[in-house]
Design an enzyme around this catalytic site. Structure first.
Site, short mmCIF file in Angstrom:
data_model
loop_
_atom_site.label_atom_id
_atom_site.label_comp_id
_atom_site.label_asym_id
_atom_site.label_seq_id
_atom_site.Cartn_x
_atom_site.Cartn_y
_atom_site.Cartn_z
N ASP A 34 -1.55 11.00 -2.45
CA ASP A 34 -2.77 9.65 -3.65
C ASP A 34 -2.51 10.10 -4.97
O ASP A 34 -2.60 9.57 -6.19
CB ASP A 34 -3.30 9.24 -2.69
N GLN A 60 -2.19 3.34 9.91
CA GLN A 60 -0.85 3.22 9.05
C GLN A 60 0.02 4.00 10.15
O GLN A 60 1.12 3.47 9.93
CB GLN A 60 -0.83 3.97 8.06
N ARG A 90 1.45 -0.82 -0.05
CA ARG A 90 0.68 0.00 -0.06
C ARG A 90 0.69 1.00 -0.05
O ARG A 90 2.56 0.92 0.40
CB ARG A 90 -0.94 -0.38 1.03
N GLY A 91 0.37 2.44 -0.19
CA GLY A 91 1.07 3.88 -0.47
C GLY A 91 1.65 4.43 -1.71
O GLY A 91 1.49 2.85 -3.04
N ALA A 92 0.58 5.22 -2.55
CA ALA A 92 0.99 5.35 -3.62
C ALA A 92 1.45 4.84 -4.58
O ALA A 92 1.56 4.36 -5.70
CB ALA A 92 0.77 6.70 -3.55
N ARG A 151 -7.57 -0.42 -7.21
CA ARG A 151 -7.65 0.28 -6.07
C ARG A 151 -7.73 1.73 -6.36
O ARG A 151 -6.83 1.75 -7.68
CB ARG A 151 -6.74 0.72 -4.94
N ASN A 188 -4.76 12.83 0.52
CA ASN A 188 -4.49 11.79 0.73
C ASN A 188 -5.08 11.43 1.73
O ASN A 188 -6.14 11.61 1.77
CB ASN A 188 -2.98 12.97 1.49
N LYS A 189 -4.99 10.17 2.39
CA LYS A 189 -4.92 10.04 3.11
C LYS A 189 -6.34 10.60 4.21
O LYS A 189 -5.59 11.41 4.96
CB LYS A 189 -4.11 9.12 5.00
O1 MRU Z 1 -4.08 3.45 1.87
P1 MRU Z 1 -3.19 3.57 1.83
O2 MRU Z 1 -2.23 3.13 3.13
O3 MRU Z 1 -2.53 3.01 0.34
O4 MRU Z 1 -2.86 5.71 1.78
C1 MRU Z 1 -1.35 5.80 1.65
C2 MRU Z 1 -1.71 7.09 1.72
O5 MRU Z 1 -2.65 8.04 1.80
C3 MRU Z 1 -0.11 7.93 2.32
O6 MRU Z 1 -0.34 8.94 2.27
C4 MRU Z 1 -0.05 8.43 0.88
O7 MRU Z 1 -0.04 7.16 -0.74
C5 MRU Z 1 0.76 9.40 -0.08
S1 MRU Z 1 2.66 8.79 0.69
C6 MRU Z 1 2.74 7.52 -1.00
#
Ligand code: MRU
Length: 351
Positions: free
Chosen positions: A238, A197, A52-54, A92, A248-249
């Site tokens: 993201d 996270q 996970r993470g962009a 996703r 973002n999250k």
């Molecule tokens: O749902 P996730 O854990 O994939 O979300 C991740 C985030 O929102 C991060 O803050 C985001 O990807 C930025 S850093 C790559």
């Protein structure tokens, strides 16, 4: 560079036709590598957030399509790849890096023109994307470290470190670079409900890097900002729209509004591959809605280190679970990219 117990890892990489990745749901309790043998399994790993993470999702998508090319039969090769493309792109919806990678790898496959050459081109392109991601994040650290005061008390949300990219990370990269230069960096880590996270991943990652931190409940950041104990906020993204609005999250928007109210700079760090030039504003960014179970329950280890999920709401409660929100450009002090640090309304100058 990511070091786990002194060994250099990447968050995700390709080995032959296997995609290998850090199994993120097992952190911080155990560090294991998950092996995926085909594109379906890699797509499932993105969907279930093993990766996970962009940036890491983007690299995974590119590798998954390369796996599809390696696996595809000679006859019907391009149809097989096209079907895999659809499967992987539906994993996703929000992280732009997934679509960026998939389109690049698909273009390389089509341009090569025949199955043997396309297989090689797919692997080369997917590897190049991962390498460029790592280099971009390293550069974000080099540029962004100038924004970090000494000493610094920095608030971050979710995990935008090396676990969220191939290496180095986005929001945490400037902090690692500042620390390596000798600056004293302390991090307030939002727990980041519902999937935590911050608690599970950022707290562990910063611990591996020996960065002092305090984990705080998501609703405590305003308290510390108002007390004057936060010098800057930095988050990843993201997807960034061309007008500088940032997805973002979930919860990031609240931090940005609170930062403005308290005169604290609010920075977003992301590589150019996170910018979606087709999105005119944040209103065009698709926001993932996840299962209500993530809100109705909480997951953690019991005293025997066994993973348990426990319900925290009355049974039958309805919940909503948007995974991301959009922070309007006006709340963002600057966006740190590998091509430079810009005001959100100047983003277009990087195109
Ligand atoms: O749902 P996730 O854990 O994939 O979300 C991740 C985030 O929102 C991060 O803050 C985001 O990807 C930025 S850093 C790559």
């Amino acid at each position: 560079m990511m070091l786990v117990k002194g060994t250099h890892y990447r968050t995700i990489w390709l080995e032959g036709s296997r995609v290998r990745m850090i199994n993120q749901p097992l952190l911080p309790h155990s560090f294991e590598i998950f092996d995926s043998t085909d594109h379906q399994e890699t797509a499932a790993a993105i969907r279930t957030m093993i990766v996970r993470g962009a940036g890491a999702i983007g690299a995974a998508g590119g590798f998954a399509l390369a796996q599809a090319a390696l696996e595809a039969p000679e006859k019907g090769f391009f149809d097989y790849v096209d079907r895999a493309f659809v499967t992987i792109r539906s994993t996703r919806p929000t992280a732009q890096n997934l679509f960026y990678s998939l389109e690049r790898v698909l273009r390389a496959i089509k341009a090569a023109g025949n199955p043997a050459l396309s297989k090689r081109a797919a692997v080369q392109e997917a590897e190049a994307i991962a390498d460029q991601d790592a280099a971009a994040c390293k550069r974000i650290g080099e540029l962004g470290k100038s924004l970090v005061p000494d000493p610094a008390r920095v608030l971050t949300h979710c995990n935008a470190g090396w676990l969220a990219f191939v290496d180095w990370g986005s929001a945490l990269s400037p902090l690692y670079a500042a620390k390596r230069e000798g600056k004293k960096v302390f991090v307030w880590v939002d727990e980041t409900r519902p999937r935590c996270q911050g608690a599970f991943l950022t707290a562990w990652e910063l611990g591996e890097e020996n960065v002092p931190l305090a984990l705080i409940p998501d609703n405590a950041s305003g308290y510390y900002m108002k007390k004057g104990e936060v010098d800057m906020v930095i988050v990843g993204s993201d997807r960034i729209a061309r007008n500088g609005d940032v997805a973002n999250k979930i919860g990031t928007y609240e931090k940005a509004v609170l930062a403005r109210e308290n005169d604290i700079p609010f920075y977003v760090a992301a590589p150019i591959s996170t910018i979606d030039w087709e999105c005119r504003s944040g209103d065009d960014i698709p926001i993932e809605e996840r299962s209500e179970d993530e809100v109705l329950s909480i997951c953690g280890r019991d005293k025997h280190e066994e993973l348990k999920s426990v319900r925290i709401a009355p049974s039958g409660t309805k919940a909503r679970n948007p995974a991301f929100d959009v922070t309007p450009a006006k709340y963002i002090s600057a966006i740190i990219t590998e091509k430079g640090i810009v005001k959100p309304h100047d983003l277009i100058s990087l195109k």
